[in-house]
Design an enzyme around this catalytic site. Sequence first.
Site, PDB file in Angstrom:
ATOM      1  N   GLY A   1       0.746  -1.233  -0.147  1.00 59.04           N
ATOM      2  CA  GLY A   1       0.089  -0.026   0.157  1.00 59.04           C
ATOM      3  C   GLY A   1       0.928   1.273  -0.145  1.00 59.04           C
ATOM      4  O   GLY A   1       1.771   1.267   0.927  1.00 59.04           O
TER       5      GLY A   1
ATOM      6  N   THR B   1       4.828   2.226   6.231  1.00 60.08           N
ATOM      7  CA  THR B   1       3.402   1.982   6.232  1.00 60.08           C
ATOM      8  C   THR B   1       2.686   2.749   7.131  1.00 60.08           C
ATOM      9  O   THR B   1       3.239   3.455   8.352  1.00 60.08           O
ATOM     10  CB  THR B   1       3.226   0.498   6.689  1.00 60.08           C
ATOM     11  OG1 THR B   1       1.764   0.199   6.985  1.00 60.08           O
ATOM     12  CG2 THR B   1       4.050  -0.015   8.086  1.00 60.08           C
TER      13      THR B   1
ATOM     14  N   ASP C   1       0.411   2.003   8.796  1.00 57.08           N
ATOM     15  CA  ASP C   1       0.099   1.152  10.093  1.00 57.08           C
ATOM     16  C   ASP C   1       0.848   1.129  11.369  1.00 57.08           C
ATOM     17  O   ASP C   1       0.622   0.932  12.240  1.00 57.08           O
ATOM     18  CB  ASP C   1       0.013  -0.355   9.603  1.00 57.08           C
ATOM     19  CG  ASP C   1      -1.244  -0.478   8.629  1.00 57.08           C
ATOM     20  OD1 ASP C   1      -1.871   0.415   8.293  1.00 57.08           O
ATOM     21  OD2 ASP C   1      -1.056  -1.512   7.777  1.00 57.08           O
TER      22      ASP C   1
ATOM     23  N   ARG D   1      -4.094   7.824   3.243  1.00 58.44           N
ATOM     24  CA  ARG D   1      -2.741   7.594   2.698  1.00 58.44           C
ATOM     25  C   ARG D   1      -2.565   8.378   1.600  1.00 58.44           C
ATOM     26  O   ARG D   1      -1.297   8.398   0.928  1.00 58.44           O
ATOM     27  CB  ARG D   1      -2.787   6.044   1.788  1.00 58.44           C
ATOM     28  CG  ARG D   1      -3.033   4.932   3.061  1.00 58.44           C
ATOM     29  CD  ARG D   1      -2.321   3.499   2.439  1.00 58.44           C
ATOM     30  NE  ARG D   1      -2.748   3.418   1.024  1.00 58.44           N
ATOM     31  CZ  ARG D   1      -2.801   2.201   0.466  1.00 58.44           C
ATOM     32  NH1 ARG D   1      -3.555   1.173   1.599  1.00 58.44           N
ATOM     33  NH2 ARG D   1      -3.188   1.978  -0.592  1.00 58.44           N
TER      34      ARG D   1
HETATM   35  O1  F6P Z   1      -1.254  -1.359   5.080  1.00 62.11           O
HETATM   36  C1  F6P Z   1      -1.805  -0.119   4.607  1.00 62.11           C
HETATM   37  C2  F6P Z   1      -3.294  -0.236   4.641  1.00 62.11           C
HETATM   38  O2  F6P Z   1      -3.746   1.077   4.260  1.00 62.11           O
HETATM   39  C3  F6P Z   1      -3.989  -0.831   5.763  1.00 62.11           C
HETATM   40  O3  F6P Z   1      -4.180  -0.197   6.747  1.00 62.11           O
HETATM   41  C4  F6P Z   1      -5.184  -1.326   4.807  1.00 62.11           C
HETATM   42  O4  F6P Z   1      -5.750  -2.393   5.542  1.00 62.11           O
HETATM   43  C5  F6P Z   1      -4.845  -1.817   3.611  1.00 62.11           C
HETATM   44  O5  F6P Z   1      -3.370  -1.166   3.471  1.00 62.11           O
HETATM   45  C6  F6P Z   1      -5.640  -1.488   2.522  1.00 62.11           C
HETATM   46  O6  F6P Z   1      -5.149  -2.150   1.450  1.00 62.11           O
HETATM   47  P1  F6P Z   1      -5.612  -1.752   0.107  1.00 62.11           P
HETATM   48  O7  F6P Z   1      -5.089  -0.445  -0.530  1.00 62.11           O
HETATM   49  O8  F6P Z   1      -5.171  -2.874  -0.962  1.00 62.11           O
HETATM   50  O9  F6P Z   1      -7.023  -1.458   0.000  1.00 62.11           O
END
Ligand code: F6P
Length: 342
Positions: free
Chosen positions: A10, A126, A128, A275
């Site tokens: 991500g 990340t 997270d 993000r």
């Molecule tokens: O790991 C980062 C993250 O934003 C998590 O917090 C979330 O669960 C996941 O990626 C979402 O993933 P995607 O961008 O594939 O929907």
Amino acid sequence: MRVGVLTGGGDCPGLNAVIRAIVRKGVQEYGYEFTGFRDGWHGPLEGDTVPLDIPAVRGILPRGGTILGSSRTNPLKAENGVRRVKDNLAKYEVDALVAIGGEDTLGVATALSDEYGVPCVGVPKTIDNDLAATDYTFGFDTAVNIATEAIDRLHTTAESHMRVLVVEVMGRHAGWIALHSGLAGGANAILIPEQRFDLDQVCAWVESRFKIRYAPIVVVAEGAMPKDGDMVLKDQTLDSFGHVRLSGVGEWLAKEIERRTGKEARTTVLGHVQRGGTPSAFDRWLATRFGLHAIDAVRDQDWGKMVALRGTEIVRVPLRDATTQLKTVDPRLYTEAGVFFG
Ligand code: F6P
């Protein structure tokens, strides 16, 4: 020396700041050349490259996302994946790889480095903040600021209508974003994956807030789970690293609170807003320093290492240490926050 750079998993704010620092120091101080690999491990797997030099990194410091693109491609699961990665590195005359990523991307870098002799250096990222071996990952601070601003805004609309507002934040199986933004935003309950929550207790907090004529804000991490029951998911699909897509607990919780307390409840799922966009000053600072130290590790041929923040120092740790265990919220930190619940 030619160095390959990729960003996987991500995306998060600060990736471009790392790329810029790696290239600037690598070219200016060490005379290296660079190859950008597109879309994470897809790049070395398929031989998908992009030119990477000083002009390519000009002006990208404040830009969110990644100029290299990202994906959740897992070359270890692809047919002849390791062979194809190695062949492409040889084809593009890439002597070393800097992999910028989270648990999954760095897990692949660990295997390639430790088991298959591919010279790799890792940079942790990340939102997270769940990577062991580093105090913080860049991207986290920006996500927390975005979530905090959202909570601040939700307080005023919640008060106007005397409603419960549930805010679902990201973080996967770690409650860092929920805990930090919930504390910073003055939430009346914070629910994290590390501690199963008791719905009766959450409803009691909600009701006690209404009693003093304030509207409650409940911050729930996407991975949080009720005491009696399973993880609430709206989608069961898995990515190529076997992760399920989280989200859904916020909607479920608002409905349950409404049903049990009779108070109107709404949910805001912050999702990918956390993000996107420009990185905070802290994330630009951390990402830049990670980049500068990562290219030093390449110069020292210190393969299989990851740069990490310890206090205010950037250190090198074995890549393996970052991915063997998730860094989750210490129960003491959660208990500490409890004084503000209800
Ligand atoms: O790991 C980062 C993250 O934003 C998590 O917090 C979330 O669960 C996941 O990626 C979402 O993933 P995607 O961008 O594939 O929907």
